[in-house]
Design a protein around this motif. Structure first.
Motif, PDB file in Angstrom:
ATOM      1  N   UNK A 138       0.829  -1.239   0.089  1.00  0.00           N
ATOM      2  CA  UNK A 138       0.012  -0.067  -0.033  1.00  0.00           C
ATOM      3  C   UNK A 138       1.080   1.240   0.115  1.00  0.00           C
ATOM      4  N   UNK A 139       2.066   1.232   0.851  1.00  0.00           N
ATOM      5  CA  UNK A 139       2.849   2.317   0.980  1.00  0.00           C
ATOM      6  C   UNK A 139       3.573   2.573  -0.426  1.00  0.00           C
ATOM      7  N   UNK A 146       0.107   6.729   7.027  1.00  0.00           N
ATOM      8  CA  UNK A 146      -0.947   6.158   7.465  1.00  0.00           C
ATOM      9  C   UNK A 146      -0.745   4.547   6.922  1.00  0.00           C
ATOM     10  N   UNK A 147      -0.196   4.462   6.068  1.00  0.00           N
ATOM     11  CA  UNK A 147      -0.027   3.011   5.485  1.00  0.00           C
ATOM     12  C   UNK A 147       0.934   2.349   6.138  1.00  0.00           C
ATOM     13  N   UNK A 161      10.902  -0.934  12.594  1.00  0.00           N
ATOM     14  CA  UNK A 161      11.637   0.125  11.623  1.00  0.00           C
ATOM     15  C   UNK A 161      10.612   1.147  11.246  1.00  0.00           C
ATOM     16  N   UNK A 162      10.658   2.043  11.830  1.00  0.00           N
ATOM     17  CA  UNK A 162       9.611   3.173  11.700  1.00  0.00           C
ATOM     18  C   UNK A 162       9.773   4.219  10.616  1.00  0.00           C
ATOM     19  N   UNK A 163       9.499   3.831   9.443  1.00  0.00           N
ATOM     20  CA  UNK A 163       9.584   4.910   8.356  1.00  0.00           C
ATOM     21  C   UNK A 163       8.765   5.918   8.434  1.00  0.00           C
ATOM     22  N   UNK A 165       8.407   8.163  10.691  1.00  0.00           N
ATOM     23  CA  UNK A 165       8.876   9.276  11.322  1.00  0.00           C
ATOM     24  C   UNK A 165       9.545  10.216  10.175  1.00  0.00           C
ATOM     25  N   UNK A 166       9.774   9.613   9.022  1.00  0.00           N
ATOM     26  CA  UNK A 166      10.168  10.696   8.068  1.00  0.00           C
ATOM     27  C   UNK A 166       9.177  11.701   7.760  1.00  0.00           C
ATOM     28  N   UNK A 167       8.063  11.310   7.702  1.00  0.00           N
ATOM     29  CA  UNK A 167       7.121  12.516   7.470  1.00  0.00           C
ATOM     30  C   UNK A 167       6.898  13.437   8.673  1.00  0.00           C
ATOM     31  N   UNK A 168       7.342  12.868   9.947  1.00  0.00           N
ATOM     32  CA  UNK A 168       7.168  14.032  11.080  1.00  0.00           C
ATOM     33  C   UNK A 168       8.490  14.786  11.307  1.00  0.00           C
ATOM     34  N   UNK A 169       9.706  13.774  11.147  1.00  0.00           N
ATOM     35  CA  UNK A 169      10.906  14.562  11.741  1.00  0.00           C
ATOM     36  C   UNK A 169      11.839  14.322  10.617  1.00  0.00           C
TER      37      UNK A 169
END
Length: 300
Positions: A138-139, A146-147, A161-163, A165-169
């Motif tokens: 989906x991503x 959200x995906x 592995x929290x990618x 976080x790119x959209x936040x910081x």
């Protein structure tokens, strides 16, 4: 630009060092360092006494700052126990948006190897769920945070592995490591994460085998924070919480619309239900179960 070769030592990173106890308000901080005092780690008695120490974005050659801050922190009696984690943020600015889809795809393929290499404690897997193949697909079709976030209870939104976080910081956050205040264990973890991200940025195909992954990356095979077993009372609390969730969920939805249950614990006169909103505000209620359903006793 992706792929692109970047020296892992030149990547900027941050690290979230969770701990309990000590005297965090008295620790003198180096310039740019931050101390969060409202974390939710538990000490041996079950009291919420957690804090989190983190640096500004730094590079590998500046890692001795971590040694200095750990020395100051431990001088006050702080420790990392079974309830603590160690999260490493690696900056993606060298590649920008083009790396995020390959990063998610690579994470879905080798996340198990990274988790086993870091010896994630079983009870901590709740805080670092995997990226599923469906999420990765989906991503790739629509790169939206959200995906690549799980839904449900707020503790388990962020993948190991929290990618997102790119959209936040502007980073990827790697959440698998157990808590530690040992300098060598922490820098070994940071090195592994930096090498891992640099390899993905280079476009390399990595193996989903812990020892082979470490070898391919040139990272340590051992020397990471050891796993820790929680006390029996904590295990029992989690078992009870899981049984209560279906009973509590409809009542919690009435108390805080669009909220998510953070935790459920027994207290002297009832059951404490903690509900978190999207703004990460925690609302606490003491309730009891009657013949006709849940009854609200008070708001904390």
């Amino acid at each position: 630009m992706w792929p692109k070769i970047v020296d892992w030592k030149q990547l900027k990173f941050g690290v979230e060092i969770e701990f309990v106890g000590g005297r965090p308000t008295e620790v003198e901080l180096l310039p740019g360092w931050e101390m969060s005092l409202d974390e939710k780690q538990l000490d041996l008695t079950g009291a919420e006494s957690g804090s989190e120490l983190k640096p500004p974005p730094i590079q590998w050659e500046q890692r001795d700052q971590i040694r200095e801050m750990l020395t100051r922190l431990k001088a006050g009696g702080a420790e990392a126990n079974w309830s603590c984690g160690l999260h490493v943020h690696v900056g993606l600015e060298s590649w920008g948006d083009p790396i995020v889809v390959p990063l998610v795809e690579a994470a879905a393929q080798v996340q198990d190897a990274l988790r086993f290499l870091l010896r994630t404690s079983e009870h901590r897997l709740f805080f670092c769920p995997p990226i599923t193949p469906d999420m990765a697909q989906r991503f790739a079709a629509e790169p939206s945070p959200q995906h690549i976030r799980h839904r449900g209870r707020p503790q388990s939104h962020r993948c190991g592995i929290n990618a997102a976080a790119w959209f936040d910081i502007g980073t990827v956050e790697i959440r698998y490591a157990n808590g530690s205040l040992d300098y060598e264990e922490i820098v070994n973890t940071i090195e592994l994460c930096l090498r891992f991200v640099a390899a993905i940025g280079e476009g390399r195909q990595l193996p989903n085998d812990p020892e082979r992954l470490a070898f391919e990356l040139g990272a340590p095979v051992q020397g990471y924070p050891p796993s820790a077993t929680p006390p029996q009372w904590f295990k029992e609390r989690i078992w009870l919480e899981e049984q209560l969730l279906p009973l509590v969920a409809p009542f919690a939805a009435d108390l805080v619309p669009n909220g998510e249950i953070h935790h459920i614990v027994p207290v002297e006169d009832g059951i404490l239900i903690a509900i978190e909103t999207g703004e990460e505000v925690l609302h606490k209620f003491v309730c009891r179960l009657t013949n006709t359903g849940w009854e609200l006793l008070r708001r904390c």
